[in-house]
Design an enzyme around this catalytic site. Structure first.
Site, PDB file in Angstrom:
ATOM      1  CE  LYS A  64      -9.218  13.683  -1.184  1.00  0.00           C
ATOM      2  NZ  LYS A  64      -9.255  12.221  -1.205  1.00  0.00           N
ATOM      3  N   GLY A 100      -4.028  13.400   2.535  1.00  0.00           N
ATOM      4  CA  GLY A 100      -3.578  12.170   1.901  1.00  0.00           C
ATOM      5  C   GLY A 100      -2.974  12.459   0.557  1.00  0.00           C
ATOM      6  N   GLY A 101      -2.862  11.424  -0.276  1.00  0.00           N
ATOM      7  CA  GLY A 101      -2.193  11.564  -1.550  1.00  0.00           C
ATOM      8  C   GLY A 101      -2.879  12.514  -2.502  1.00  0.00           C
ATOM      9  CG  MET A 102      -6.223  11.522  -4.434  1.00  0.00           C
ATOM     10  SD  MET A 102      -5.588  11.762  -6.093  1.00  0.00           S
ATOM     11  CE  MET A 102      -5.515  10.046  -6.617  1.00  0.00           C
ATOM     12  N   GLY A 103      -5.203  15.081  -1.585  1.00  0.00           N
ATOM     13  CA  GLY A 103      -5.463  16.418  -1.101  1.00  0.00           C
ATOM     14  C   GLY A 103      -5.698  16.456   0.385  1.00  0.00           C
ATOM     15  CB  VAL A 143     -10.525  15.915   4.266  1.00  0.00           C
ATOM     16  CG1 VAL A 143     -11.971  15.990   4.735  1.00  0.00           C
ATOM     17  CG2 VAL A 143     -10.426  15.015   3.056  1.00  0.00           C
ATOM     18  CG  ASP A 164      -7.795   3.156  -1.117  1.00  0.00           C
ATOM     19  OD1 ASP A 164      -7.284   2.073  -0.772  1.00  0.00           O
ATOM     20  OD2 ASP A 164      -7.408   4.255  -0.694  1.00  0.00           O
TER      21      ASP A 164
END
Length: 743
Positions: A43, A24-27, A29, A137
């Site tokens: 993550k 996703g946007g952050m990293g 998993v 979120d």
């Protein structure tokens, strides 16, 4: 550890990796296992964020806060290293399916399960808020349904991004249908914001759709702030509580512990034999648990080529146990049900298992597959970070235009700002749907045309609009408004052809499958040429080269409108890619068959099997064509399971040339094609996000660019033209440019 984003590692910290669960946007998993056999979800932060000192500081503080979160319905942090070269965090692994996927596979939850869901989410928020964290979120994709109840995941990460480019002015973190009004308008957040998201999530579980509808992000946010939710699917006993959670003002919402008490007082039905979950859902979770338990840990001596990436039903997948009527096979569970369960935004829902190359995927034909190392590495022209996420970027007239929710930027040849245009100055909100790449603008005749929405005012209904400005200088603005129907923005900008702009408009308050219309705007008079309600949600669109009109494809039907907006014809077909040539409309269906149709009658001209099955994307880039519409560029599946890029005669389907492609380092590209044509190049974005340029006349490779390798290719927007290949990563608000010659 190998550099994340360059190649998938076999180990992060003390954890051996058994598979990639999503990105996703952050990293990204991963499914990880400790030396003692403990299974965790690891993550790893994206490399570009790892270099942001302020992000690291916030991530460090949030890890410390998240460690204090311990509740029955959360996935607590068990280990972390925010100071590592690539920061990472490990949480307890929850064997469950995301609420979003359960709703898609099995439909809405029954009343007793809804009550358990409501209480479980509230209990999770009690733990999260007690640790001083606001989730920000909470949504169906971040709720796992396990045998012991619902579990909330990814808490604290959104807050860690605050203050970086991800949450700079004009950018909003979260998912539009589940945001609170204060989050949508950029006001200060309190824990009550998560309560609003809880209400929206439970309403989704009761109906299978968001209570505020779907569509363009601006339209959804408008409904969140100004309209009442649709709660008709909720049981009468639960509806008042959820209505209370969805109050517009934070002070009017109940606290999470009050929600728990309210549900506890309700007269609840006894759970069934499988517990709180409906039988079919519980059976899937049990089968998933068995499959994951049997998943072997990776052998550290294996030479890996990268994870396989396979979608359910896709050809070329490694064979698994046959379906025998006793429930989903292990392969189907891993590839279809578990995909994205631990992280929202997993590309296409695929699970990427870290496995070595196998005989099933080895070459069985005489195809010589190049390594990809024989071509030069292109140099990055420039790269900048903008103050807001820009899901679309366009290049023309010496300018790179970047479109965000409330502002547009025009950048020069070095990435410096030439001009800005604020939507507020024109009473508009641009039709940007969060951080997802999409087509909301088009360039024609030196002018940039951008889809937008006019918010309601003084009792007037919201309207869809188009703003036109000079591409080179951002000057000479004008606005055209769709007056023939209420509209909440442009869901897709089809393009400009013959002096008309064609857009897909969405009505306010409509469901995800209904309420769309096709708007033909005469650019000379800036008046509506025609407007027609669409039969279904258009996923792909194309404009015929002559005769005006529009072709659009829904989930299982392709339809054509003529020059006056009247229905010309329709066909039942599951379209994965769609384009037009000088004579025909060309599509690739889910079986991998490329077909050419007469755009006026729908009659078939030619048909060729063996193309890479298309996957509809927001940018309609599964097929590329040249300027004259005489050549079609597409990906084709080879006998060895690899891919080739080929050019075909648009008039006959005859192959001009066919070039085998190097294997993607992250596995087989079972996510469909991403192709562009411009400046004599055919550009291909691989599943590993390596960009390659080929000579359009003969298919010879010219250059490659690996600087963004490892990023989910479908999270990026791109365009080509004016001597440039432009890229935008909305998740990091980054825009980059490569020159067409690679230098």
């Amino acid at each position: 550890m190998e550099q994340l984003g360059a190649a998938d590692p076999l180990r992060i910290g003390p954890y051996a990796l058994a598979g990639r669960l999503g990105s996703g946007g952050m990293g990204t998993v991963y499914l990880g296992r400790s030396a003692g056999g403990r299974t965790v979800a690891v993550k790893a932060v994206r490399p570009e964020l790892a270099g942001d000192t302020e992000f690291r500081d916030r991530f460090r503080r949030e890890v410390a806060a998240a460690r204090r979160v311990s509740g029955a319905f959360t996935a607590p942090v068990v280990d972390a290293d925010p100071d590592a070269e690539i920061p990472w965090m490990a949480t307890a692994f929850v064997v469950g399916l995301s609420l979003r996927r359960v709703a898609a596979a099995h439909g809405p939850l029954p009343g007793a399960a809804l009550e358990m869901l409501t209480a479980g989410l509230a209990e999770a928020l009690v733990s999260v808020h007690g640790a001083g964290v606001i989730h920000r979120d909470l949504k169906p994709a971040n709720v796992l349904l396990a045998l012991d109840g619902p579990h909330v995941i990814d808490f604290g990460i959104a807050r860690a991004a605050e203050g970086t480019a991800l949450t700079s002015t004009g950018s909003v973190i979260g998912s539009a249908p589940y945001m609170s009004p204060e989050q949508a308008t950029g006001r200060r957040l309190t824990p009550a914001s998560d309560v609003f998201s809880l209400g929206a999530t439970v309403a989704f579980a009761a109906s299978g759709t968001s209570p505020f509808g779907d569509g363009a992000g601006a339209a959804v946010l408008y409904r969140v702030v100004h309209t009442e939710p649709d709660l008709s699917a909720l049981p009468e006993g639960l509806r008042p509580l959820i209505e209370h959670c969805l109050a517009k003002e934070p002070a009017d919402r109940p606290a999470p512990d009050e929600i728990v008490s309210h549900v506890a007082r309700a007269d609840r039905s006894a759970p069934g034999a499988q517990g709180w979950l409906p039988g079919p859902v519980a059976a899937d979770v049990l089968a998933l648990r068995a499959a994951l338990t049997a998943l072997p840990a990776p052998a550290q001596t294996l030479q890996l080529t990268g994870p396989t990436e396979v979608l359910p039903g896709g050809s070329g997948a490694r064979p698994g146990p046959p379906e025998d009527g006793r429930g989903p096979s292990r392969r189907k569970l891993l590839l279809g049900l578990a995909g994205g369960a631990l992280l929202a935004g997993a590309a296409g829902g695929a699970v990427r298992a870290l496995t070595p190359e196998t005989p099933e995927r080895a070459a069985v034909s005489g195809t010589r597959r190049p390594s990809g190392n024989e071509v030069i590495e292109a140099k990055l022209g420039w790269q900048v970070r903008l103050p807001a996420a820009c899901p679309q970027v366009l290049s023309a007239n010496g300018t790179v235009a970047c479109v965000s929710l409330r502002r547009m930027w025009g950048l020069d040849g070095q990435g410096h700002t030439k001009w800005t245009v604020n939507g507020d100055d024109h009473g508009l909100v641009f039709s940007v749907t969060g951080p997802n790449p999409t087509n909301v603008a088009a360039v024609d005749g030196g002018r940039l045309h951008v889809g937008a929405a006019v918010p309601s005012a003084a009792g007037a209904a919201p309207r869809t609009a188009v703003l036109g400005i000079g591409m080179a200088d951002g000057e000479d603005p004008w606005t055209a408004v769709l007056k023939e129907a209420e509209g909440s923005g442009v869901a897709d900008f089809c393009g400009v052809r013959g002096g008309r702009a064609y857009t897909i408009s969405q009505k306010p308050g409509s469901s995800p499958a209904e309420g769309y219309g096709v708007w033909a705007l005469d650019l000379g008079s800036r008046a509506t040429a025609w407007y027609r309600a669409a039969d279904s949600r258009p996923l792909l669109q194309a404009l015929p080269y002559s005769g005006d009109g529009v072709l659009y494809a829904g989930i299982d039907r392709l339809a054509a409108l003529d020059a006056k907006g009247a229905a010309a014809w329709s066909k039942e077909v599951r379209t994965g890619a769609l384009a037009t040539t000088a004579r025909y409309a060309v599509l690739i269906d889910s079986r991998g068959v490329m077909t050419a149709l007469d755009p006026a009658t729908g009659g078939q001209a030619w048909q060729v099997p063996g193309a890479e099955p298309g996957v509809p994307t927001a940018q309609d880039d599964g097929i590329a064509t040249d300027e004259q519409g005489t050549v079609v560029y597409a990906l084709w599946r080879d006998e060895d399971g690899g891919l080739s890029l080929a050019a075909s005669e648009a008039a006959s389907g005859r192959t001009r040339w066919r070039t085998p492609l190097p294997p993607d380092e992250t596995g087989s590209a079972r996510l469909g094609a991403r192709l562009l044509y411009a400046d004599g190049n055919v550009y291909r974005m691989g599943a590993d996000c390596v960009l390659r340029a080929f000579d359009a006349s003969n298919g010879r490779p010219r250059w490659k660019y690996s600087g963004w390798k490892g990023i989910d290719p479908f999270s990026l927007g791109w365009s080509a033209g004016d001597g440039r290949l432009c890229l935008t990563n909305p998740n990091t608000t980054t825009v980059a440019v490569l020159h067409a010659n690679g230098s």
